[in-house]
Design a protein around this motif. Structure first.
Motif, mmCIF file in Angstrom:
data_model
loop_
_atom_site.group_PDB
_atom_site.id
_atom_site.type_symbol
_atom_site.label_atom_id
_atom_site.label_comp_id
_atom_site.label_asym_id
_atom_site.label_seq_id
_atom_site.Cartn_x
_atom_site.Cartn_y
_atom_site.Cartn_z
ATOM 1 N N LYS A 16 1.339 17.993 1.136
ATOM 2 C CA LYS A 16 1.539 16.533 0.024
ATOM 3 C C LYS A 16 2.735 16.615 -0.804
ATOM 4 O O LYS A 16 3.698 15.854 -0.912
ATOM 5 C CB LYS A 16 1.046 15.466 -0.310
ATOM 6 N N ASP A 17 2.521 17.897 -0.815
ATOM 7 C CA ASP A 17 3.367 18.061 -2.373
ATOM 8 C C ASP A 17 3.815 19.676 -2.067
ATOM 9 O O ASP A 17 5.006 19.856 -2.876
ATOM 10 C CB ASP A 17 2.443 19.535 -3.635
ATOM 11 N N LEU A 19 -1.744 4.255 6.745
ATOM 12 C CA LEU A 19 -1.989 2.277 6.080
ATOM 13 C C LEU A 19 -1.296 1.245 7.338
ATOM 14 O O LEU A 19 -1.967 0.019 7.346
ATOM 15 C CB LEU A 19 -0.722 2.617 4.351
ATOM 16 N N LEU A 39 -6.746 6.871 -4.379
ATOM 17 C CA LEU A 39 -6.100 5.470 -3.109
ATOM 18 C C LEU A 39 -7.190 4.883 -2.598
ATOM 19 O O LEU A 39 -5.966 3.412 -3.035
ATOM 20 C CB LEU A 39 -5.460 5.936 -2.060
ATOM 21 N N LEU A 87 -3.814 -1.606 8.037
ATOM 22 C CA LEU A 87 -3.004 -3.012 7.355
ATOM 23 C C LEU A 87 -2.416 -4.163 8.090
ATOM 24 O O LEU A 87 -2.441 -4.896 7.824
ATOM 25 C CB LEU A 87 -2.744 -2.451 5.852
ATOM 26 N N ALA A 114 0.824 -1.130 -0.144
ATOM 27 C CA ALA A 114 0.337 0.087 -0.016
ATOM 28 C C ALA A 114 1.164 1.409 0.273
ATOM 29 O O ALA A 114 0.556 1.915 -0.743
ATOM 30 C CB ALA A 114 -0.470 -0.368 1.408
ATOM 31 N N ILE A 115 1.420 1.471 0.306
ATOM 32 C CA ILE A 115 2.846 2.203 1.102
ATOM 33 C C ILE A 115 3.252 2.741 -0.577
ATOM 34 O O ILE A 115 3.376 3.776 -0.878
ATOM 35 C CB ILE A 115 3.974 2.905 1.932
ATOM 36 N N ASN A 116 3.565 1.673 -1.482
ATOM 37 C CA ASN A 116 3.891 1.641 -2.770
ATOM 38 C C ASN A 116 3.419 1.720 -3.222
ATOM 39 O O ASN A 116 3.355 3.248 -4.258
ATOM 40 C CB ASN A 116 4.572 0.356 -3.075
ATOM 41 N N ALA A 173 1.100 3.806 -3.197
ATOM 42 C CA ALA A 173 0.472 5.112 -2.334
ATOM 43 C C ALA A 173 1.217 6.393 -3.559
ATOM 44 O O ALA A 173 1.132 7.385 -3.354
ATOM 45 C CB ALA A 173 0.585 5.094 -0.905
ATOM 46 N N GLY A 174 2.507 6.223 -2.974
ATOM 47 C CA GLY A 174 3.699 6.969 -3.169
ATOM 48 C C GLY A 174 3.372 8.597 -2.279
ATOM 49 O O GLY A 174 2.437 8.484 -1.310
ATOM 50 N N THR A 175 4.388 9.285 -2.742
ATOM 51 C CA THR A 175 4.557 10.894 -1.918
ATOM 52 C C THR A 175 4.332 11.704 -2.847
ATOM 53 O O THR A 175 5.050 11.760 -4.252
ATOM 54 C CB THR A 175 5.321 10.359 -0.995
ATOM 55 N N GLY A 176 4.172 12.851 -2.394
ATOM 56 C CA GLY A 176 5.069 14.221 -4.001
ATOM 57 C C GLY A 176 3.515 14.524 -4.117
ATOM 58 O O GLY A 176 3.042 13.297 -4.602
ATOM 59 N N ARG A 177 4.047 14.977 -5.251
ATOM 60 C CA ARG A 177 3.274 15.047 -6.421
ATOM 61 C C ARG A 177 2.558 14.678 -7.158
ATOM 62 O O ARG A 177 1.362 14.386 -7.305
ATOM 63 C CB ARG A 177 3.179 16.216 -7.772
ATOM 64 N N ARG A 178 3.262 12.992 -7.037
ATOM 65 C CA ARG A 178 2.110 11.721 -7.617
ATOM 66 C C ARG A 178 1.713 10.749 -7.014
ATOM 67 O O ARG A 178 0.989 9.981 -7.299
ATOM 68 C CB ARG A 178 3.017 11.316 -8.904
ATOM 69 N N GLY A 179 1.589 11.748 -5.080
ATOM 70 C CA GLY A 179 1.449 10.760 -4.255
ATOM 71 C C GLY A 179 -0.023 10.628 -4.539
ATOM 72 O O GLY A 179 -0.728 11.391 -4.767
ATOM 73 N N LEU A 180 -0.650 9.806 -3.902
ATOM 74 C CA LEU A 180 -2.028 9.439 -3.390
ATOM 75 C C LEU A 180 -3.019 9.123 -2.682
ATOM 76 O O LEU A 180 -2.491 8.662 -1.919
ATOM 77 C CB LEU A 180 -3.253 7.848 -4.650
ATOM 78 N N PHE A 181 -3.967 10.225 -2.494
ATOM 79 C CA PHE A 181 -4.691 9.859 -0.992
ATOM 80 C C PHE A 181 -6.266 9.525 -1.475
ATOM 81 O O PHE A 181 -6.384 10.181 -2.355
ATOM 82 C CB PHE A 181 -3.945 10.506 0.440
ATOM 83 N N TYR A 212 3.529 14.371 5.833
ATOM 84 C CA TYR A 212 2.680 13.906 5.452
ATOM 85 C C TYR A 212 2.733 12.649 5.361
ATOM 86 O O TYR A 212 1.923 11.573 5.247
ATOM 87 C CB TYR A 212 2.042 14.809 3.979
ATOM 88 N N ILE A 217 -7.481 10.687 4.022
ATOM 89 C CA ILE A 217 -6.158 9.301 3.488
ATOM 90 C C ILE A 217 -6.947 8.367 3.142
ATOM 91 O O ILE A 217 -6.761 7.913 1.962
ATOM 92 C CB ILE A 217 -4.855 9.393 4.300
#
Lengths: 550, 215
Positions: free
Chosen positions: B142-143, B162, A396, B166, A380-382, A384-392, B154, B73
């Motif tokens: 986050k950004d 998570l 997510l 999980l 899940a952490i992979n 979700a990612g972080t930064g601008r491409r990160g999902l929540f 973040y 989240i």
């Protein structure tokens, strides 16, 4: 304080130390095994990702016991927890996946096979495959290895079948077989250090989801903890002393080892006198122990008057890609896809070596297929990612639902890692661990040929994955190294000017000190090291008994 | 960005099958003065109601913010969300780990920072902001540049959420296995009465035994 003298003091209880303890105990030698980590029962190994994989259950933390790593001699060191294997009784064999391939005859004569390779320190081994083969048989029998002998272009000669039939394979294996055959390749069943049937009082594998990276709760994984240490202790001659951190090997006036100094579980300094010392703490940590064992006679470290201890460190060259299959869209074609069988059980060794250098390399390795690790937090952490491409948020959750509907087939490369002058272990006097000892510093320089080779093998693996028509193909990397697989810091060889150990794995300069982890290996080979380390330790133990018994 | 969240210290360690792992607590050895709790420096944005809290780490207002954050989240939709899984309870319990002392301080600082950002931007606390406003604030954190305190908070929030969603239910989250159901994870659960948190603390205590021994 000094303890009662013993015949043999072994440092480390993993792939190298445990076979020595077992065989020397059986032969009647009094043995003490100093193991830095804790002695777990199988009940301690639970399917708890947080405890097992997300905290320091197996590995020390970089602020307690750092390894320093730098990419080449000109780069700065950084503190990491890389290049540790588990600090527990049983060592790295406790959390291994148990891919138990043998080396091939050519691995023992790499220098002769390849000729000189500029920038690489190739060496032939002082023994042949034929010398080690009986001990591969022995290791497979003592540990319990499941597999089947299959003809293929690089099949190593063997005289005995595997002691146990292969593990149950997921139906995808048949698709891999078909894809490989269509490509003219020869898929083979991966031999595993996991028992497929009840064996010597241990229960057969029950095919749980969490195997690699976890300790086995049913002793079905053929760790030295499950398979060898109980038998060693049962000889009545072997004492395992957990939470005992060896800090130095002491020498007498004649330059022979006389004792091992260690810190016990309470941090109290102890000294264990012994007639023989066996070092097996991993290639990185064994080199560190020798380099830290300085004396008037060995001012640069024990057995290091020729300056070679720590040199020619090798890991396993790593590359990986993954194929994502959506279960729902495959329902008709592959109704079995969601089968929970955890093992894929297929490997390809067609590119173990190349006839010439037209692709830029001669020595390759193994492509091993597996399902992606099922640890859900990790996945899940992979995702979700972080930064601008990160999902929540909703995005997510949608991605996690897509993951639920996916099976992810990966392959991993185990490739030759060319030894070179720029890859070695040293000690840094200025950086100390929690015990106050200078830490191991790893300088890592990749030979350009390794990267050409890994890329080529990754591309061949991807051709196989593509033939299965996945919904998505993702390349993880083509230029890595697997640092839990390590060797080469105390090469064995016939020439004391060119090697650290003699062919019996004794220090040339201190013949009552043996080193039996991966350190002895002059080259990495194209398979994981573990089975070879165990086999060599059985070989060395046999020679030890012949030399010193009676 | 205020000083408190800039202090967030996150470790990306690769453990076996763990991929990227976050652990706090490094400061005790490496950073002089790093163990000093930031509590005293906290501006009065949130009044700590220690005597009335029903939680271990958080005051009631902090717990409400953590709940709101975790729920954004992993919001409830056709499947359960973070609050359904008791994720806030997990975070509250996990931050009690002695080894995560520094992470706890940093996390508390991050909660304050995002709440203050809500007040500055929307004129109301984080919990009173609308879901869209909350998302806007979380996305801004986050950004933020990767090494900023916002981005690190973040990442810490995401990871703890998570883990709570999980991880093994004995840690307080993943209630009724709703997290595992969402991702389709199947395993043989640990035996009845299993307490992962207790084992984790015992393991860390054992790891720290003998630390002070001078060779």
């Amino acid at each position: 304080m000094a303890r009662d003298p013993v015949d043999v003091c072994i440092i480390g209880s993993g792939a190298g130390g445990a076979p020595m303890a077992l065989e020397l105990g059986r032969a009647g030698f009094k043995v003490v095994v100093l193991e830095k980590g804790r002695w777990h029962k199988k009940e301690d190994f639970v399917h708890d990702e947080i405890l097992n994989s997300r905290r320091n259950f197996f590995m020390p933390l970089p602020w307690d016991e750092p390894h320093l790593v730098r990419g080449g001699v000109d780069a700065p060191f950084r503190r990491t927890n890389e290049a540790w294997t588990a600090n527990v009784v049983g060592g790295g064999t406790v959390h291994m996946s148990g891919y138990f391939y043998r080396l091939k005859p050519m691995d023992f004569r790499l220098r002769s096979e390849l000729g000189p390779v500029p920038g690489a320190n190739l060496a032939d081994w002082p023994i042949r495959y034929e010398d080690l083969a009986p001990y591969y048989d022995r290791a497979e029998e003592e540990l319990g290895v499941s597999g089947e002998v299959q003809p293929h272009p690089f099949a190593e000669p063997r005289h005995k079948p595997y002691p146990l039939p292969p593990l149950w394979a997921h139906p995808i294996a048949k698709e891999i077989d078909a894809a490989c055959s269509a490509l003219g390749l020869h898929p083979l069943t991966t031999a595993r250090g996991i028992i497929s049937r009840n064996y010597r009082g241990r229960a057969a594998c029950h095919y749980c989801a969490l195997c690699g990276s976890y300790g086995c709760e049913s002793d079905s994984k053929s760790s030295t903890l499950a398979a060898l240490i109980p038998a060693a202790v049962a000889t009545g001659n072997v004492e395992i002393r957990p939470q005992s951190m060896a800090t130095e090997i002491e020498v007498d006036a004649a330059g022979r080892a006389k004792s091992v100094v260690y810190l016990d579980a309470n941090g109290v300094r102890q000294e264990q006198p012994a007639k023989f010392v066996v070092v097996s703490a991993t290639a990185v940590e064994s080199a560190r122990l020798l380099l830290n064992s300085q004396s008037g006679r060995f001012p640069r470290g024990l057995g290091n008057n020729n300056g070679l201890v720590g040199k020619n460190l090798v890991f396993s060259s790593f590359g990986q890609s993954k194929a994502i299959f959506r279960v729902s869209s495959r329902k008709k074609e592959w109704p079995w896809l969601s089968d929970p069988a955890p093992f894929v059980q297929r490997s390809v060794q067609d590119f173990y070596a190349m006839p010439d250098a037209r692709h830029g390399f001669r020595k390759g390795g193994t492509i091993g297929f597996m399902w992606s690790h099922p640890n859900p937090i990790y996945a899940a952490i992979n995702i979700a990612g972080t930064g601008r491409r990160g999902l929540f948020g909703k995005a997510l959750k949608d991605a996690l639902r897509e993951y639920r509907d996916s099976k992810i087939l990966e392959f991993e490369i185990y490739g030759e890692f060319l030894p070179n002058d720029g890859t070695f272990v040293s000690v840094e006097p200025g950086v100390k661990d929690k015990y106050g000892l200078p830490v191991a510093a790893i300088t890592l320089t990749r030979h350009p040929t390794d990267l050409v080779m890994t890329k080529y093998l990754v591309e061949r693996g991807e051709e196989i994955l593509k033939a299965l028509h996945p919904d998505r193909l993702e390349r993880v990397g083509i230029a890595g190294e697997t640092t839990i697989l390590q060797g080469g810091t105390c090469r064995f060889g016939k020439d004391p000017a060119q090697s650290v150990l003699d062919p019996e794995c004794r220090l040339h300069e201190v013949p009552n000190v043996y080193v039996v982890d991966g350190s002895f290996m002059p080259s990495s080979g194209g398979v994981p090291f573990t089975l070879t380390i165990v086999a060599n330790a059985f070989r060395v133990a046999n020679l030890f008994v012949k030399r010193h018994k009676g | 960005m205020d000083r408190t969240t800039r202090r967030i210290f996150i470790h990306r360690l690769t453990f076996l099958g763990g991929g990227v792992v976050l652990l706090g607590g490094a400061c005790k050895c490496n950073e002089p003065g790093g163990t000093k709790p930031a509590t005293a420096k906290r501006p009065p944005g949130i009044v700590r109601q220690v005597l009335t809290t029903s939680h271990r780490t958080f005051t009631n207002p902090e717990f409400a913010i953590v709940s709101a954050l975790a729920e954004r989240i992993l919001p409830r939709d056709e499947d359960p969300g973070a609050i359904d899984a008791n994720v806030p309870e997990y975070i509250d319990r996990m931050l009690q780990s002695p080894d995560l002392h520094q992470m706890k301080e940093d996390f508390l600082g991050g909660i304050e920072a995002i709440d203050r950002r809500a007040r500055a931007r929307f004129g109301k606390g984080f919990t009173d902001a609308s879901a869209a406003e909350q998302d806007e604030l979380i996305a801004a954190f986050k950004d933020a540049p990767p090494d900023s305190g916002e981005a690190k908070f973040y990442e810490l929030l995401l990871t703890l959420t998570l883990e709570g969603f999980l991880g093994d239910p004995s840690y307080g989250g993943n209630k009724d296995y709703v997290g595992w159901a969402l991702v389709g994870f199947q395993t043989t659960a640990p035996p009845p009465g299993y307490d992962g948190m207790k084992l984790l603390h015992q393991h860390h205590a054992a790891m720290h035994a003998g630390h002070d021994g001078e060779p």
